[in-house]
Design a protein around this motif. Sequence first.
Motif, PDB file in Angstrom:
ATOM      1  N   THR A   7     -14.927   5.581  -2.941  1.00 18.79           N
ATOM      2  CA  THR A   7     -15.612   6.202  -1.227  1.00 18.79           C
ATOM      3  C   THR A   7     -13.566   6.117  -0.800  1.00 18.79           C
ATOM      4  O   THR A   7     -13.063   5.111  -1.476  1.00 18.79           O
ATOM      5  CB  THR A   7     -16.369   4.903  -0.279  1.00 18.79           C
ATOM      6  OG1 THR A   7     -15.220   3.367  -0.865  1.00 18.79           O
ATOM      7  CG2 THR A   7     -17.295   4.951  -1.146  1.00 18.79           C
ATOM      8  N   ASN A   9     -11.481   4.656   1.841  1.00 14.53           N
ATOM      9  CA  ASN A   9     -11.027   3.125   1.907  1.00 14.53           C
ATOM     10  C   ASN A   9      -9.742   2.946   2.080  1.00 14.53           C
ATOM     11  O   ASN A   9      -8.943   2.865   1.428  1.00 14.53           O
ATOM     12  CB  ASN A   9     -11.572   2.019   1.585  1.00 14.53           C
ATOM     13  CG  ASN A   9     -11.942   1.177   2.833  1.00 14.53           C
ATOM     14  OD1 ASN A   9     -11.330   0.777   3.494  1.00 14.53           O
ATOM     15  ND2 ASN A   9     -12.618   0.105   2.251  1.00 14.53           N
ATOM     16  N   PRO A  10      -9.042   3.372   3.889  1.00 13.65           N
ATOM     17  CA  PRO A  10      -7.445   2.594   3.995  1.00 13.65           C
ATOM     18  C   PRO A  10      -6.964   1.894   2.781  1.00 13.65           C
ATOM     19  O   PRO A  10      -6.115   1.409   2.872  1.00 13.65           O
ATOM     20  CB  PRO A  10      -7.333   2.808   5.299  1.00 13.65           C
ATOM     21  CG  PRO A  10      -8.462   3.630   5.996  1.00 13.65           C
ATOM     22  CD  PRO A  10      -9.851   3.474   4.806  1.00 13.65           C
ATOM     23  N   PHE A  11      -7.945   0.186   3.548  1.00 18.86           N
ATOM     24  CA  PHE A  11      -7.241  -0.673   2.390  1.00 18.86           C
ATOM     25  C   PHE A  11      -7.042  -0.238   1.035  1.00 18.86           C
ATOM     26  O   PHE A  11      -6.485  -1.626   0.276  1.00 18.86           O
ATOM     27  CB  PHE A  11      -8.863  -1.819   2.518  1.00 18.86           C
ATOM     28  CG  PHE A  11      -8.249  -2.192   4.444  1.00 18.86           C
ATOM     29  CD1 PHE A  11      -7.437  -2.393   4.341  1.00 18.86           C
ATOM     30  CD2 PHE A  11      -9.249  -1.499   5.442  1.00 18.86           C
ATOM     31  CE1 PHE A  11      -7.754  -3.692   6.340  1.00 18.86           C
ATOM     32  CE2 PHE A  11      -9.094  -2.365   6.472  1.00 18.86           C
ATOM     33  CZ  PHE A  11      -7.774  -3.367   6.650  1.00 18.86           C
ATOM     34  N   ASN A  12      -8.177   0.582   0.477  1.00 22.62           N
ATOM     35  CA  ASN A  12      -7.597   0.945  -0.803  1.00 22.62           C
ATOM     36  C   ASN A  12      -5.846   1.374  -1.395  1.00 22.62           C
ATOM     37  O   ASN A  12      -5.855   0.884  -2.713  1.00 22.62           O
ATOM     38  CB  ASN A  12      -8.643   1.195  -1.045  1.00 22.62           C
ATOM     39  CG  ASN A  12      -9.431   1.910  -1.572  1.00 22.62           C
ATOM     40  OD1 ASN A  12     -10.374  -0.002  -1.609  1.00 22.62           O
ATOM     41  ND2 ASN A  12     -10.099   2.313  -1.908  1.00 22.62           N
ATOM     42  N   THR A  90     -12.298  10.176  -1.231  1.00 22.34           N
ATOM     43  CA  THR A  90     -12.689   8.939  -2.489  1.00 22.34           C
ATOM     44  C   THR A  90     -11.098   9.086  -1.996  1.00 22.34           C
ATOM     45  O   THR A  90      -9.669  10.088  -1.671  1.00 22.34           O
ATOM     46  CB  THR A  90     -12.812  10.238  -3.141  1.00 22.34           C
ATOM     47  OG1 THR A  90     -12.398   8.684  -4.732  1.00 22.34           O
ATOM     48  CG2 THR A  90     -12.265  11.338  -3.867  1.00 22.34           C
TER      49      THR A  90
END
Length: 328
Positions: A7, A9-12, A90
Amino acid sequence: MINLFRTFNPFNALWLVIILFLSRVGYLFHVPDKLEFIFVEPFARLLVPVAYEYALSPVLNIFLAAVLVFIQALLLNYLINFHNLLGKPTFLPALMYVTLSGLFAPFLILSAPLICNFLLIWMLFKLFSLYKGEDAKSTVYDLGMIVALGSLIYFPFIYLFLSIWIALVLFKPFNWREWVAGILGYATVFFFLAVFYYLNDRIKNFGNIWLPLGTKFPDHISINSYNYLLLIPVIMILVLCFFKLQQNFFKSYVQTRKSFQLLFLIFLITAFSFYVNAAFHLNHFLLCLAPVAVFFAYYFLYSTRKWFYESLFLLLLISIICFQFNKF
């Protein structure tokens, strides 16, 4: 780990930093006392009239290389999501790029191919835009200039000029002006280089720039046999990716199919252009990272057996870390 990056997600990005560190920390225990960094070809050395080859400490060299890889991973991820090549947003292209960038020790330090990856990603932005662009002449001209700049930094980059014509075949109806525009863009940069040669009374040597193109393709490559072991999970994932692409190929949009064809041909061009260099260096294959990272991302995004794809990625990551802690 794969499910986390499936997914967008900027926190990735924080997890990306952790993986970037893990894939490099082992090399710090075996880092040489000096690391050479050359970012222009000998024929363009006059353009950089300072001694810079050993200006950076080994630790700073590795740190800056990691920063560049992180930025390139984010740029590649943005590119793939912007053009929707994977069908859904992604973070997998960034994860794959960072992971593969730690595959071999020469990948971990500053080098000309690493710098050229910025130009390659820039080219991909422009190449993919050709599909919907009406007048491609200015874009193709810019692409020719980018290839010329890359050739000054790392001469085998010259073969990526072929990717411009390949993209025109895939994305556009034939227009001879567009094909010539790329040549003019390339010639523009080297025209100014010729002027520089002339002003420095070296114009007689200008024609020698292209002599390496006549180098005979080698019969064999000398690579440490242990490096082949690291390629086992890489080849496995690539083969699985191509099977997955084949299954879904005609279900995809036309632009997506043609974009993957272009990426595959760019992969072949970058992989087989190593012979132009007088001495073989593994860091050449940094140029393959962008297309391979996209292929890997496609497989891990659409693979359905969680235990298998998670184990496969873990095997790749652990192999990279173990080989860095062991100096064979």
